[in-house]
Design a protein around this motif. Sequence first.
Motif, PDB file in Angstrom:
ATOM      1  N   PRO A 140       0.735  -1.302  -0.058  1.00  0.00           N
ATOM      2  CA  PRO A 140       0.025   0.172   0.328  1.00  0.00           C
ATOM      3  C   PRO A 140       0.471   1.199  -0.173  1.00  0.00           C
ATOM      4  O   PRO A 140       2.250   1.170   0.464  1.00  0.00           O
ATOM      5  CB  PRO A 140      -0.401  -0.042   1.446  1.00  0.00           C
ATOM      6  N   VAL A 141       0.358   2.293  -0.427  1.00  0.00           N
ATOM      7  CA  VAL A 141       0.774   3.787  -0.339  1.00  0.00           C
ATOM      8  C   VAL A 141       0.448   4.302   1.022  1.00  0.00           C
ATOM      9  O   VAL A 141      -0.749   4.893   0.813  1.00  0.00           O
ATOM     10  CB  VAL A 141       1.180   4.552  -1.437  1.00  0.00           C
ATOM     11  N   VAL A 142       1.889   4.832   1.967  1.00  0.00           N
ATOM     12  CA  VAL A 142       1.018   5.475   2.568  1.00  0.00           C
ATOM     13  C   VAL A 142       1.711   6.668   2.596  1.00  0.00           C
ATOM     14  O   VAL A 142       1.085   8.064   3.392  1.00  0.00           O
ATOM     15  CB  VAL A 142       1.903   4.794   3.978  1.00  0.00           C
ATOM     16  N   ARG A 196      -0.120  11.743   5.031  1.00  0.00           N
ATOM     17  CA  ARG A 196      -0.079  12.914   5.656  1.00  0.00           C
ATOM     18  C   ARG A 196      -0.571  13.372   6.791  1.00  0.00           C
ATOM     19  O   ARG A 196      -1.001  14.625   7.585  1.00  0.00           O
ATOM     20  CB  ARG A 196      -1.204  13.442   4.532  1.00  0.00           C
ATOM     21  N   ARG A 197      -1.703  12.116   7.473  1.00  0.00           N
ATOM     22  CA  ARG A 197      -2.015  12.150   8.171  1.00  0.00           C
ATOM     23  C   ARG A 197      -2.561  10.955   8.731  1.00  0.00           C
ATOM     24  O   ARG A 197      -2.992  10.237   8.055  1.00  0.00           O
ATOM     25  CB  ARG A 197      -3.319  13.336   8.438  1.00  0.00           C
ATOM     26  N   VAL A 198      -1.999  10.436  10.037  1.00  0.00           N
ATOM     27  CA  VAL A 198      -2.950   8.520  10.192  1.00  0.00           C
ATOM     28  C   VAL A 198      -4.142   9.343  11.244  1.00  0.00           C
ATOM     29  O   VAL A 198      -4.487   9.489  12.135  1.00  0.00           O
ATOM     30  CB  VAL A 198      -2.018   7.936  11.016  1.00  0.00           C
ATOM     31  N   ILE A 199      -5.043   8.244  11.385  1.00  0.00           N
ATOM     32  CA  ILE A 199      -6.299   8.841  12.000  1.00  0.00           C
ATOM     33  C   ILE A 199      -6.515   7.607  13.076  1.00  0.00           C
ATOM     34  O   ILE A 199      -6.711   6.238  12.231  1.00  0.00           O
ATOM     35  CB  ILE A 199      -7.383   8.793  11.807  1.00  0.00           C
ATOM     36  N   GLY A 200      -6.314   7.357  14.120  1.00  0.00           N
ATOM     37  CA  GLY A 200      -6.585   6.056  14.975  1.00  0.00           C
ATOM     38  C   GLY A 200      -7.896   6.294  14.903  1.00  0.00           C
ATOM     39  O   GLY A 200      -8.290   7.536  15.666  1.00  0.00           O
ATOM     40  N   VAL A 201      -8.873   5.364  15.413  1.00  0.00           N
ATOM     41  CA  VAL A 201     -10.072   4.919  15.988  1.00  0.00           C
ATOM     42  C   VAL A 201     -10.091   3.507  17.010  1.00  0.00           C
ATOM     43  O   VAL A 201     -10.057   2.895  16.032  1.00  0.00           O
ATOM     44  CB  VAL A 201     -10.891   4.527  14.544  1.00  0.00           C
ATOM     45  N   ASP A 202     -10.889   3.541  18.107  1.00  0.00           N
ATOM     46  CA  ASP A 202     -11.310   2.420  18.722  1.00  0.00           C
ATOM     47  C   ASP A 202     -12.311   2.994  19.946  1.00  0.00           C
ATOM     48  O   ASP A 202     -12.438   4.451  19.797  1.00  0.00           O
ATOM     49  CB  ASP A 202      -9.973   1.879  19.448  1.00  0.00           C
ATOM     50  N   LEU A 203     -12.704   2.199  20.356  1.00  0.00           N
ATOM     51  CA  LEU A 203     -14.151   2.227  20.847  1.00  0.00           C
ATOM     52  C   LEU A 203     -13.370   2.924  22.276  1.00  0.00           C
ATOM     53  O   LEU A 203     -14.535   4.120  22.303  1.00  0.00           O
ATOM     54  CB  LEU A 203     -14.524   1.470  21.365  1.00  0.00           C
ATOM     55  N   ALA A 204     -12.623   3.087  23.148  1.00  0.00           N
ATOM     56  CA  ALA A 204     -11.869   3.957  23.907  1.00  0.00           C
ATOM     57  C   ALA A 204     -10.984   4.290  23.662  1.00  0.00           C
ATOM     58  O   ALA A 204     -10.377   3.688  22.933  1.00  0.00           O
ATOM     59  CB  ALA A 204     -12.150   3.129  25.477  1.00  0.00           C
ATOM     60  N   PRO A 205     -10.594   5.165  24.611  1.00  0.00           N
ATOM     61  CA  PRO A 205      -9.271   6.271  24.072  1.00  0.00           C
ATOM     62  C   PRO A 205      -8.648   5.340  24.944  1.00  0.00           C
ATOM     63  O   PRO A 205      -7.813   5.917  25.618  1.00  0.00           O
ATOM     64  CB  PRO A 205      -9.729   7.012  24.743  1.00  0.00           C
ATOM     65  N   TYR A 206      -8.021   4.245  24.394  1.00  0.00           N
ATOM     66  CA  TYR A 206      -6.662   3.493  25.056  1.00  0.00           C
ATOM     67  C   TYR A 206      -5.515   4.274  25.103  1.00  0.00           C
ATOM     68  O   TYR A 206      -4.672   4.054  26.004  1.00  0.00           O
ATOM     69  CB  TYR A 206      -6.723   2.364  24.308  1.00  0.00           C
ATOM     70  N   TRP A 207      -4.897   5.214  24.113  1.00  0.00           N
ATOM     71  CA  TRP A 207      -3.968   5.875  23.378  1.00  0.00           C
ATOM     72  C   TRP A 207      -3.984   7.116  25.084  1.00  0.00           C
ATOM     73  O   TRP A 207      -2.874   7.340  24.965  1.00  0.00           O
ATOM     74  CB  TRP A 207      -4.081   7.014  22.746  1.00  0.00           C
ATOM     75  N   ASP A 261      -7.535   7.952   2.387  1.00  0.00           N
ATOM     76  CA  ASP A 261      -6.595   7.183   0.990  1.00  0.00           C
ATOM     77  C   ASP A 261      -7.406   5.766   1.189  1.00  0.00           C
ATOM     78  O   ASP A 261      -6.881   5.107   1.000  1.00  0.00           O
ATOM     79  CB  ASP A 261      -5.849   7.943   0.862  1.00  0.00           C
ATOM     80  N   LEU A 262      -6.617   4.909   2.287  1.00  0.00           N
ATOM     81  CA  LEU A 262      -6.185   4.079   2.559  1.00  0.00           C
ATOM     82  C   LEU A 262      -6.341   3.680   4.568  1.00  0.00           C
ATOM     83  O   LEU A 262      -6.234   4.458   5.310  1.00  0.00           O
ATOM     84  CB  LEU A 262      -4.952   3.717   3.120  1.00  0.00           C
ATOM     85  N   VAL A 263      -7.507   2.647   4.675  1.00  0.00           N
ATOM     86  CA  VAL A 263      -8.075   2.163   6.131  1.00  0.00           C
ATOM     87  C   VAL A 263      -7.248   0.645   5.769  1.00  0.00           C
ATOM     88  O   VAL A 263      -6.865   0.232   5.846  1.00  0.00           O
ATOM     89  CB  VAL A 263      -9.014   2.025   5.905  1.00  0.00           C
ATOM     90  N   ARG A 268     -12.021   7.823  -0.497  1.00  0.00           N
ATOM     91  CA  ARG A 268     -12.073   8.245  -1.163  1.00  0.00           C
ATOM     92  C   ARG A 268     -12.433   7.350  -2.479  1.00  0.00           C
ATOM     93  O   ARG A 268     -12.036   6.485  -2.431  1.00  0.00           O
ATOM     94  CB  ARG A 268     -10.755   9.019  -1.491  1.00  0.00           C
ATOM     95  N   PRO A 269     -13.431   7.774  -3.825  1.00  0.00           N
ATOM     96  CA  PRO A 269     -13.283   7.350  -4.891  1.00  0.00           C
ATOM     97  C   PRO A 269     -11.877   6.807  -5.298  1.00  0.00           C
ATOM     98  O   PRO A 269     -10.651   7.183  -5.602  1.00  0.00           O
ATOM     99  CB  PRO A 269     -14.091   7.690  -5.705  1.00  0.00           C
ATOM    100  N   GLY A 270     -11.501   5.615  -4.889  1.00  0.00           N
ATOM    101  CA  GLY A 270     -10.620   5.214  -5.695  1.00  0.00           C
ATOM    102  C   GLY A 270      -9.826   4.113  -4.281  1.00  0.00           C
ATOM    103  O   GLY A 270      -8.259   3.602  -4.340  1.00  0.00           O
ATOM    104  N   GLY A 271      -9.752   4.843  -3.045  1.00  0.00           N
ATOM    105  CA  GLY A 271      -9.032   5.004  -2.034  1.00  0.00           C
ATOM    106  C   GLY A 271      -9.312   2.488  -1.670  1.00  0.00           C
ATOM    107  O   GLY A 271     -10.417   2.314  -2.154  1.00  0.00           O
ATOM    108  N   GLU A 272      -8.574   2.554  -1.011  1.00  0.00           N
ATOM    109  CA  GLU A 272      -8.286   0.960  -0.589  1.00  0.00           C
ATOM    110  C   GLU A 272      -8.263   0.669   0.642  1.00  0.00           C
ATOM    111  O   GLU A 272      -8.250   1.408   1.578  1.00  0.00           O
ATOM    112  CB  GLU A 272      -7.190   0.344  -1.179  1.00  0.00           C
TER     113      GLU A 272
END
Lengths: 242, 277
Positions: B40-42, B68-79, B114-116, B142-146
């Motif tokens: 994958p392109v990061v 450009r940016r990394v977004i982390g998602v989880d149910l609880a704010p473990y970070w 762009d990437l999940v 986005r369209p074309g994202g993966e």
Amino acid sequence: MVDPGAPASASFSPRLAQLGAARVWAVLQEVGFAIAGKVVLEYAPGAASLSGALQQAGAGALHRIEAVPSEGQSASEPRRAGYDVIVSVGGHAFLEPEAAETALAWFYDNLAPEGSLVVTTPTIFADLTPDLGGVLRTPLAHLLFPRFILDEHLAARGEAAMRLPAPYCGATWLMLFHSAGFAIDHFVRHTTEVPEEILQRFADKLGRYEPQELRTSAVTAILRRPAQLPDLSPIAIARESR
Amino acid sequence: MSDTRAANPASRATPEKDRLEWGRQQAEILWGGFCAGFDPVVKRQTVLDFGCSWGYFAKYLVDRFAPRRVIGVDLAPYWDTVDHGWDWRRHGERLAFIAGDVAESSAIPPGSVDLVIAISVFQYLPPGKLQAVLAKLYSLLRPGGEMLVRTRVFTSYIGADLHAQFSLPYVHLLYPKRDLDAFASERRGERPRYLNALTASSYLFLFHQAGFELAEIRRRMNRAAPEILAQVRERYPVVAEAELFCAEIEARLLRPYEPEELDAITSAVRVRGPNEG
């Protein structure tokens, strides 16, 4: 000969429900399943019914429900000792994924020990196109196009959104039956009526699926609530050793 | 099996999984053993790490590549609640974390990712919830994202996560989960964690149904305890081995361009000319 009986409810495919009733009856006859004298509960939400056939087969008592009670509710006709047989020819509980798990648990709880659940359900590989009133003619359209594309296409033609069964292939249904506690006495895969030539033509999309699952449009199972729970102690890890 | 993601509350109780060094090693294993295989392109991309736990994989992406940016998602704010000793805020705009149910959240604009990357998360979601999550992730791309997915399937030798309670591999395929859960609950005083019963073909259908194009699919097969696997084979003669012996699915899924999006691109190229950048 089975008379599917009551007309279909608006929210379930009458064709699939009637097919389900016929399939259940065929499997019961094939395995020589005895109904005579048994207390039977039929879960058939208005779409199709085997009541007449079950009575002819000598059911001792026949009860019917149109909806599986949700958690915490009791059935309209609860039977303390449990039913000898529960027959499900397809209903709403098998359209919503979580409802299917709840329904299977309810069936288990309301069966007498050694009682049988006879159940049939379409899989995600059933051809649903014939239920769309001719608006879509491509077989297995829901496997070729994403859901939102199909729904947009139908909406543009004044049709309601496509109603899909729970998103389970035959193997997943089998795992659900087993997970719910049932012993699997019989499990029948009903082969798709979609011609092989069509499956090959769309191999770029359909070839991703395991071939046996792709060709299973519905399953019918005769499941049994075991009289005794298994002894799990020998395989349990002692708490202090973890 | 490489199902090592610490993205669930049960694994939060393991202190070594909260350490920075453990996170670095796990992220390297996940990248090398899974993501890198899909190339994958990061760099200069916006990446969503779905089910990010305390953020060790997001950290790896930010440190190693130049997203450009990394977004982390989880149910609880473990970070914020885990004592990992990492000051993630020093990454500024390049790193963000969002706590909550992504299917219900509007914190990320549609079409902005762009990437999940979703590793070892989907097996914990009830199928109806998974449908909603997949629809949401599709809309965020986005369209074309993966999207790169690795998920355990129910037929995995640890498909019901009961390996801490029972010594038998494939135990949930040989004994009903209802009975196993009841037994484990009685012993431990708490019900084992929910895992869905989806097998490989059902997962693939759910990806397709959400709109994804199934670009690459890899089935990782069970290898553990062949003698017990033979019992499983005997128990389920009506299931083909490709389905029954599957332990994990790895997939590269694309959000395809829709016709109007391709039209828009074509128009833009016509207006600017093909060589005007």
